[in-house]
Design an enzyme around this catalytic site. Structure first.
Site, short mmCIF file in Angstrom:
data_model
loop_
_atom_site.label_atom_id
_atom_site.label_comp_id
_atom_site.label_asym_id
_atom_site.label_seq_id
_atom_site.Cartn_x
_atom_site.Cartn_y
_atom_site.Cartn_z
N TYR A 105 0.86 -1.19 0.00
CA TYR A 105 0.00 0.00 0.00
C TYR A 105 0.89 1.23 0.00
CZ TYR A 105 -4.33 2.50 0.21
OH TYR A 105 -5.38 3.31 -0.13
N ARG A 169 -9.14 10.35 -8.37
CA ARG A 169 -8.32 11.14 -7.44
C ARG A 169 -7.52 10.18 -6.57
NH1 ARG A 169 -10.37 13.89 -2.17
NH2 ARG A 169 -10.01 11.71 -1.69
N LYS A 187 -6.06 -1.99 -0.71
CA LYS A 187 -6.91 -1.83 0.47
C LYS A 187 -7.40 -3.17 0.97
CE LYS A 187 -7.77 2.73 1.20
NZ LYS A 187 -7.91 3.44 2.47
N GLU A 258 -13.84 4.65 -2.66
CA GLU A 258 -12.43 5.03 -2.46
C GLU A 258 -11.92 5.90 -3.60
OE1 GLU A 258 -8.71 5.08 -0.52
OE2 GLU A 258 -10.64 4.35 0.18
N ASP A 259 -11.29 7.02 -3.25
CA ASP A 259 -10.56 7.87 -4.20
C ASP A 259 -11.39 8.34 -5.38
OD1 ASP A 259 -8.36 7.86 -2.60
OD2 ASP A 259 -7.22 6.41 -3.77
N ASP A 281 -13.87 5.83 2.82
CA ASP A 281 -12.68 5.91 3.66
C ASP A 281 -12.06 7.29 3.63
OD1 ASP A 281 -10.77 4.71 5.42
OD2 ASP A 281 -9.35 4.66 3.77
N ASP A 282 -12.12 7.98 2.49
CA ASP A 282 -11.53 9.32 2.40
C ASP A 282 -12.25 10.30 3.32
OD1 ASP A 282 -9.67 8.68 0.24
OD2 ASP A 282 -11.46 8.48 -0.97
N ASN A 428 -0.43 11.99 1.56
CA ASN A 428 0.49 10.97 1.10
C ASN A 428 0.32 10.81 -0.41
OD1 ASN A 428 -1.72 9.04 0.64
ND2 ASN A 428 -1.72 8.71 2.85
#
Length: 616
Positions: A105, A169, A187, A258-259, A281-282, A428
């Site tokens: 990850y 993203r 993930k 996610e993202d 999660d974001d 990150n």
């Protein structure tokens, strides 16, 4: 009906590891398969004669991993291992988590995503299914796609958890299109390693809805859909069609978004959070893990909670999500009224301090924290805002490398001379981090309360030789136990207070040694132990709020001698010992010996071979 322990905690997942392999036990055991069994399986002469232990296999794999010269090469090696011998892969990961987590990850997964089209053919054997790639042009065929996937798995392996992205993203790297598939894959590896989700029942998905990245459009080596991304109306229609199809096919499946781009991340969560068991999660996970570390930081900062002034740099979905959960903390834990708690927060974006009268049209999600008390004062950048706010805590989710430069860090130290400054550079990968641990330590005379989004090395104080361990506010502390808790107790939906309970449990999970060292998060080596505690707190809170559907866990909460009253819905992060032990019983783990592997067979492969037609 509650899942049986074998669904979640068997000693191994023996599965088909090679195209056309006659027996999953043989290929998961590999060189550890006893000679007599090789004879019975007609493998004599087809493999080397040596018979070795699982420990020897693991040592060889680790040695090969260390021989790879770059982290991307290590990523490719581990991916191939995972898709050919998943039992060995997870033994290697669990026994070397601190070293391997940054490879499977962040930060390495960022580079892997950028190169995903180039490395995809080398990540798994041919015809191995490792998730769903759903193009915009095939959305109307989602039922057929799901039917194809069902044909490739065992009836017992229907997915119970999915991570889904559109690659728009990815981390701080922007629009990577189909290449974003590396994120769901990574993930889900952490769901398994950290919280014991069953790897046979994890499903990574990428919505290949095109890309606006010019590096991919027209690139013959890019494997995704080569067209620009759709408008919002088309996006939501297509995304909702996919989610509806998945929810209809697998109604109990936990869905993690996610993202996605900021607006789409909020939009999808708002549309689905009360219709399906889902989580972003974001937005929710980042806030949850940062809150856990922030609670510990507030306890150690040396000033009353109500005197804190928190400055956020970056106002995307992650930043706003984190801030709202910190507001909840001050409201719930310290009984500060919401409006007063909200007034403890300031935001800086690319145009400066966010105010209601700045003169530009604010995005919807920024309005809640826009300042109304600034009068005519407008601050054009971080340095000006720092002088105006005089924050006690500086939190970065900007993806701007070195945004917390020496001047900013030194000024934070001066502004907090009587207390310890809280500095959380959360972006990150490392190339997007606002500052490093070493920089924060040097500029604050080693007084900083620090948590980052990416891993930084330990820092040795030159004057004393004392080693300090940086806190890493990595979402891997919280999203795996949230997923495990959701899979087990099957809540109708996930409430903000259930997420808050996980944050509290995370803060409570620090050992006495970790607290004595001033650390904000538990050591990564304890993550599986901590995940069980957090999942237990999640289930306990779900049952208290009457949203858990699985009767087994509801009754366990009612019957157990809990640490907290079941009648109170206050999210305290508590749970009973009976709850904790039962959660541990349902956590999957890889076989450590051949005997354990054999006891768990037969079982189908998580990455099954695509069926061949009879005329091939």
């Amino acid at each position: 009906m509650a899942p049986t322990p074998s669904t979640h905690s068997g000693t191994s997942s023996a599965r088909r590891s090679r195209s056309g392999s006659p027996d999953p036990l043989a290929w998961n055991a590999g060189t550890a398969l006893p000679y007599a069994m090789r004879t019975a399986m007609h493998l004599k002469g087809l493999v080397p004669s040596g018979v070795e232990s699982f420990k020897a296999q693991e040592s060889r794999a680790l040695e090969q991993l260390k021989m790879k010269s770059t982290n991307l090469e290590k990523y490719i090696f581990l991916s191939m291992l995972r898709t050919t011998n998943i039992n060995l892969f997870y033994r290697l990961v669990l026994h070397n988590l601190k070293e391997i987590a940054p490879i499977i990850y962040t930060p390495t997964v960022g580079q892997a995503c950028q190169e995903y089209s180039n490395i995809y053919p080398f990540l798994a054997p041919p015809n191995v299914v490792d998730g769903l790639f759903i193009p915009l042009t095939e959305v109307d065929n989602i039922d057929e796609i799901i039917a194809n996937y069902r044909e490739s798995i065992s009836e017992d392996d229907e997915p119970e958890i999915t991570v889904i992205t559109d690659g728009s993203r990815i981390l701080g790297l922007g629009d990577l299109g189909m290449n974003g598939m590396g994120i769901p894959v990574g993930k889900l590896q952490l769901y398994v390693a950290a919280a014991g989700l069953n790897p046979d029942r994890c499903l990574p998905i990428v919505l290949d809805f095109g890309t606006n990245n010019p590096n991919y459009l027209g690139n013959p080596l890019y494997l995704g859909l080569q067209q620009p991304r759709p408008d919002d109306e088309t996006f939501y229609k297509a995304a909702n069609r996919v989610v509806q199809g998945l929810h209809s096919a697998f109604p109990n499946m936990f869905i993690q978004f996610e993202d996605f781009s900021t607006d789409h991340a909020f939009g999808l969560l708002d549309q689905w959070r009360h219709k399906a068991l889902c989580f972003n999660d974001d937005i929710q996970g980042t806030g949850c893990v940062i809150l856990g570390g922030f609670i510990s930081a507030v306890e150690q900062a040396g000033i009353p909670a109500q005197d804190h002034r928190i400055l956020f740099v970056g106002s995307g979905s992650a930043g706003v999500g984190v801030a709202k959960q910190l507001v909840d903390y001050f409201v719930i834990e310290h009984k500060i009224p919401e409006e007063k708690a909200k007034a403890m927060f300031w935001f800086v974006d690319s145009r400066g301090m966010i105010t209601a009268n700045r003169g530009d049209k604010l995005a919807e999600h920024k309005i809640y924290f826009a300042r109304h008390d600034n009068g005519t004062t407008q601050c054009k950048d971080l340095a000006e805002t720092l002088e105006y706010v005089k924050p006690t805590a500086l939190i970065g989710l900007s993806t701007i490398y070195k945004a917390f430069n020496e001047q900013i860090l030194t000024r934070m130290s001066q502004l907090n001379a009587q207390n310890r400054p809280i500095i959380f550079p959360l972006s990150n990968p490392e190339t997007k981090a606002e500052c490093s641990f070493e920089e924060a330590m040097r500029c604050t005379d080693n007084r900083v309360l620090f948590a980052s989004g990416t891993a930084f090395p330990e820092y040795t104080i030159p004057e004393t030789g004392e080693e300090r361990v940086p806190g890493q506010g990595n979402n891997m502390y919280v999203f795996p136990p949230i997923g495990l808790g959701a899979v087990l107790c099957k809540p109708t939906h996930i409430t903000d207070t259930m997420i808050y309970a996980v944050s509290k449990a995370l803060a409570n999970s620090l050992s006495s040694d970790e607290r004595a060292r001033g650390e904000l998060y538990p050591r990564i080596e304890r993550i599986r132990e901590v995940a069980a505690e957090l999942a237990a707190a999640f289930i306990h809170q779900a049952a208290k709020e009457d949203v858990a559907k699985d009767e087994k866990w509801i009754q366990l909460v009612k019957q157990s001698a809990s640490k907290a009253s079941v009648s109170s819905q206050s999210p305290d992060g508590m749970y009973s010992e009976a709850m904790l032990e039962e959660v541990k019983r349902f956590m999957w783990e890889p076989a450590e010996t051949f005997e354990q592997l054999r006891a768990s067979c037969p079982h189908q492969h998580h990455h099954p071979v695509v069926p061949h037609s009879s005329d091939e």
